[in-house]
Structures are given as C-alpha cells and as structure tokens.
Design a protein around this motif. Structure first.
Motif, PDB file in Angstrom:
ATOM      1  N   LEU A  61       1.051  -1.270   0.446  1.00  0.00           N
ATOM      2  CA  LEU A  61      -0.078  -0.112  -0.380  1.00  0.00           C
ATOM      3  C   LEU A  61       1.122   1.703  -0.120  1.00  0.00           C
ATOM      4  O   LEU A  61       2.064   0.806   0.854  1.00  0.00           O
ATOM      5  CB  LEU A  61      -0.551   0.145   1.161  1.00  0.00           C
ATOM      6  N   LEU A  62       0.570   2.200  -0.783  1.00  0.00           N
ATOM      7  CA  LEU A  62       1.283   3.122  -1.045  1.00  0.00           C
ATOM      8  C   LEU A  62       0.366   4.768  -0.565  1.00  0.00           C
ATOM      9  O   LEU A  62      -1.203   4.050  -0.921  1.00  0.00           O
ATOM     10  CB  LEU A  62       1.840   4.009  -1.912  1.00  0.00           C
ATOM     11  N   LYS A  63       1.063   5.980   0.107  1.00  0.00           N
ATOM     12  CA  LYS A  63      -0.471   5.922   1.621  1.00  0.00           C
ATOM     13  C   LYS A  63       0.143   8.147   0.918  1.00  0.00           C
ATOM     14  O   LYS A  63       1.076   8.211   1.720  1.00  0.00           O
ATOM     15  CB  LYS A  63      -0.047   5.845   3.042  1.00  0.00           C
ATOM     16  N   PRO A  64      -0.011   8.639   0.443  1.00  0.00           N
ATOM     17  CA  PRO A  64       0.186   9.812  -0.129  1.00  0.00           C
ATOM     18  C   PRO A  64      -0.901  10.418   0.535  1.00  0.00           C
ATOM     19  O   PRO A  64      -1.743  10.259   1.186  1.00  0.00           O
ATOM     20  CB  PRO A  64      -0.128   9.990  -1.237  1.00  0.00           C
ATOM     21  N   ALA A  96      -5.446   7.505  -0.012  1.00  0.00           N
ATOM     22  CA  ALA A  96      -5.725   8.969   0.011  1.00  0.00           C
ATOM     23  C   ALA A  96      -5.645   9.185   2.122  1.00  0.00           C
ATOM     24  O   ALA A  96      -6.770   9.112   2.008  1.00  0.00           O
ATOM     25  CB  ALA A  96      -6.202   9.404  -0.627  1.00  0.00           C
ATOM     26  N   ASP A  97      -4.773   9.491   1.885  1.00  0.00           N
ATOM     27  CA  ASP A  97      -4.371   9.918   3.586  1.00  0.00           C
ATOM     28  C   ASP A  97      -4.866  11.567   3.236  1.00  0.00           C
ATOM     29  O   ASP A  97      -4.068  12.510   3.164  1.00  0.00           O
ATOM     30  CB  ASP A  97      -3.293   9.840   3.928  1.00  0.00           C
ATOM     31  N   ALA A  98      -6.349  11.431   3.449  1.00  0.00           N
ATOM     32  CA  ALA A  98      -6.994  12.980   3.504  1.00  0.00           C
ATOM     33  C   ALA A  98      -7.337  13.959   4.806  1.00  0.00           C
ATOM     34  O   ALA A  98      -8.113  14.785   5.430  1.00  0.00           O
ATOM     35  CB  ALA A  98      -8.311  13.114   2.684  1.00  0.00           C
ATOM     36  N   LYS A  99      -7.626  12.598   5.502  1.00  0.00           N
ATOM     37  CA  LYS A  99      -9.147  12.212   7.392  1.00  0.00           C
ATOM     38  C   LYS A  99     -10.138  13.558   6.634  1.00  0.00           C
ATOM     39  O   LYS A  99     -10.271  14.255   7.700  1.00  0.00           O
ATOM     40  CB  LYS A  99      -7.553  12.989   8.218  1.00  0.00           C
ATOM     41  N   ARG A 100     -10.621  13.067   6.157  1.00  0.00           N
ATOM     42  CA  ARG A 100     -11.850  14.008   5.622  1.00  0.00           C
ATOM     43  C   ARG A 100     -13.073  13.136   6.504  1.00  0.00           C
ATOM     44  O   ARG A 100     -12.900  12.395   7.279  1.00  0.00           O
ATOM     45  CB  ARG A 100     -12.706  13.670   4.023  1.00  0.00           C
ATOM     46  N   GLY A 101     -13.908  14.222   6.857  1.00  0.00           N
ATOM     47  CA  GLY A 101     -14.899  14.134   7.828  1.00  0.00           C
ATOM     48  C   GLY A 101     -15.985  14.979   8.036  1.00  0.00           C
ATOM     49  O   GLY A 101     -15.671  16.133   8.889  1.00  0.00           O
ATOM     50  N   ASP A 102     -17.558  15.013   7.776  1.00  0.00           N
ATOM     51  CA  ASP A 102     -18.001  15.983   7.349  1.00  0.00           C
ATOM     52  C   ASP A 102     -19.672  14.876   7.437  1.00  0.00           C
ATOM     53  O   ASP A 102     -19.862  14.256   7.709  1.00  0.00           O
ATOM     54  CB  ASP A 102     -18.229  16.532   6.015  1.00  0.00           C
ATOM     55  N   ILE A 103     -20.592  16.145   7.353  1.00  0.00           N
ATOM     56  CA  ILE A 103     -22.262  15.139   7.463  1.00  0.00           C
ATOM     57  C   ILE A 103     -23.177  15.580   6.111  1.00  0.00           C
ATOM     58  O   ILE A 103     -22.897  15.927   5.083  1.00  0.00           O
ATOM     59  CB  ILE A 103     -22.928  16.080   7.869  1.00  0.00           C
ATOM     60  N   GLY A 104     -24.150  14.847   6.331  1.00  0.00           N
ATOM     61  CA  GLY A 104     -24.815  14.550   4.884  1.00  0.00           C
ATOM     62  C   GLY A 104     -23.745  15.530   3.318  1.00  0.00           C
ATOM     63  O   GLY A 104     -23.105  14.201   3.155  1.00  0.00           O
ATOM     64  N   SER A 105     -24.546  16.198   2.731  1.00  0.00           N
ATOM     65  CA  SER A 105     -24.368  15.756   0.654  1.00  0.00           C
ATOM     66  C   SER A 105     -22.574  16.343   1.427  1.00  0.00           C
ATOM     67  O   SER A 105     -22.441  16.360   0.184  1.00  0.00           O
ATOM     68  CB  SER A 105     -25.135  16.807   0.601  1.00  0.00           C
ATOM     69  N   THR A 106     -22.452  17.326   1.843  1.00  0.00           N
ATOM     70  CA  THR A 106     -20.334  17.721   2.002  1.00  0.00           C
ATOM     71  C   THR A 106     -20.090  16.070   2.173  1.00  0.00           C
ATOM     72  O   THR A 106     -18.799  15.776   1.404  1.00  0.00           O
ATOM     73  CB  THR A 106     -20.568  18.359   3.340  1.00  0.00           C
TER      74      THR A 106
END
Length: 288
Positions: A61-64, A96-106
């Motif tokens: 695994l590669l993790k940018p 993809a090391d983006a650490k995203r987190g939000d709600i609903g449509s986002t």
C-alpha cells in the motif's frame, strides 16, 4: 485484480504478495530539501515520480499525504492526480491520507471525490475522521462498499492530543471510551457489508505506539473485521517488535506504515526499494 474485488480482499492479497508494509508519500519541505529538491511543484513532481519508480507495484500500500500536495494549490493537486493515475496503471493499491469527515451532502461530496472511479482523485481507500459522530461517515462507507473501495477511520492515534477525545468516557458512566465505540461501529459495518467473513471495507487507524492503551480504552480490535493501519514506525518510535508484542495476534489484518524510515533512504530509487524491502521483511519476521 479487478476493482470489482472488494478492497479488503485486494489489500489482503497485496500484503501476502509484498509483505506487511504501507509506505507514506510525504513530500514535506524537510524531505524535499534532504533530497536536494526545491519546495515547489517541480520538486513535488520529481519526488513523487521517484517514489513511484522505486515502489509502485512492489509495495502492499502507498499512502500519499494529501496535505503536502494541497499546500501547492491546484498545481499540487494536479501532481496528486497524476500519482493516483500512475498507481492505477501500475496495479498499485493507494490510500489517500486526507482525513476527511463531514455530514450529509458534504460527506457525499468527499465520497465522490476520493472513491468514485470516475473522479480524477479516485483512490482505493481514504482516511476519515469520525469526530462529527461515526454515523456521519455513512455516505463514505456506503460509497466504499459500492465501488469496491475502503476507508480507514481514525480510532486510537499516537499524537498526544488525541487521548483527550479518544480515551474519554461519559462522566460517571460505564459506557465505552470514544475509541472503543468507534471500533465497535466499524465492526458492525464490516459484519453487515462483508458477511462472508472476509476483511470488510472499514479499517481503523491505530498508532503503532499506543498498544499499551488498548486494554485501558476497551478497544476490541479483534472484533473489527477490517484492516488496521498502524502509523508510527521508525521516526515516531515504534519498532517491528512493538507491533508484534501488542498486536501480533492480528497479523494478517495489520498494515504497519512508515514514511521517513523509508523516504530518508532516497532519492536513489534502488535505495528506497531496499529500505522498504528490509522493513517489510523485518515486520513479516516479527509477526510470523
């Protein structure tokens, strides 16, 4: 393998083929300088191309780290798009090391960006933060399952600040810690989405240096049913022996991750390849 094969199964196969190691693509300013590269888009492009030349198709695994591409604006994101496309062409699994987190449509928007095969940013998996409530991640988890992708949810991280949230329990209550609740909800998703018992699409991020906190926080990693990304090898202090001591019983699901421990061997591609290969061998021996 075809992307129609679930991510958990594809990652399991890659770990068997290449050894238990994820390598981070972290083009931080200090690493670029160490390689004799400018901290600009051309330096970013040359760094990324060299890492892929050395490791694509040879690493589980590669993790940018998305932040180091975002900091260069749209031109940096264009380099990241090329990295992701080159990984796909090489048959290389990429997180993809983006650490995203939000709600609903986002949250749905993030799912479309990182997991929809039609997106220029499409990866095999993406890291997520559950601290708007684990249930807020549902659109991304469902998209992962639909596209044969995966997610890695922050659970018990090694940064000192994380303990104030992840170790917390309701005052005067016997309820599980926040980290234990995240792990339990991930386990429930995997049981639902992967009923045959193969590794599910929901993995967890558990710092390789925090094994001693597992019992105190009540985190049941054996029940998760997904892969466990273990950042913190090498420069952050964890060793292959540490991973084996605290988590060895979960060997096939473990994905130890290193960045500087491998990248500081560069910029020679052969030296990068050698550093990654030795670390993967050390981890495999420790976990055997």
């Amino acid at each position: 393998m075809s992307p129609a094969v679930p991510f958990g199964s594809r990652l399991a196969a890659a770990l068997r083929a290449h050894g238990p190691l994820c390598v981070g693509l972290d083009p931080a300013p200090g690493t670029l300088a160490r390689w004799g590269l400018a901290d600009d888009v051309e330096g970013l492009r040359r760094f990324s191309g060299t890492v892929l030349e050395a490791l694509a198709g040879r690493t589980a695994l590669l993790k940018p780290q998305v932040a180091f591409y975002e900091r260069h604006g749209s031109a940096g994101l264009a380099v990241l798009e090329q990295v992701l496309a080159d990984c796909r062409s090489a048959g290389q699994l990429v997180l993809a090391d983006a650490k995203r987190g939000d709600i609903g449509s986002t949250a749905t928007g993030y799912a479309d960006a990182w997991l929809d095969p039609a997106s220029p940013l499409a990866a095999d998996a993406v890291t997520l933060s559950p601290y708007l409530g684990y249930g807020s991640l549902a659109p991304v988890v469902e998209a992962a399952a639909a596209h044969g992708g995966g997610v890695f949810v922050l659970c018990l991280t090694s940064n000192p600040e994380g303990a104030s949230v992840q170790h917390a329990r309701p005052t005067g209550s016997s309820a599980p810690s926040v980290a234990a609740a995240v792990a339990a909800q991930a386990a429930a998703d995997n049981a639902r989405l992967s009923p045959d018992g193969s590794p599910g699409p929901v993995g967890l991020v558990v710092g390789a240096t925090v094994g001693e906190h597992l019992e105190a926080t009540g985190v049941d990693l054996a029940a998760v049913g997904g892969h466990l990304l273990l950042p913190g090898l090498g420069a952050q202090g964890a060793t292959a022996a540490d991973v084996a001591r605290h988590l060895g019983g979960l060997g096939p699901l473990l994905v130890p991750s290193a960045s500087r421990e491998v990248l500081h061997a560069g910029p020679d591609p052969a030296a990068l390849r050698g550093a990654a290969g030795r670390l993967a061998q050390d981890l495999a021996a420790a976990l055997r």
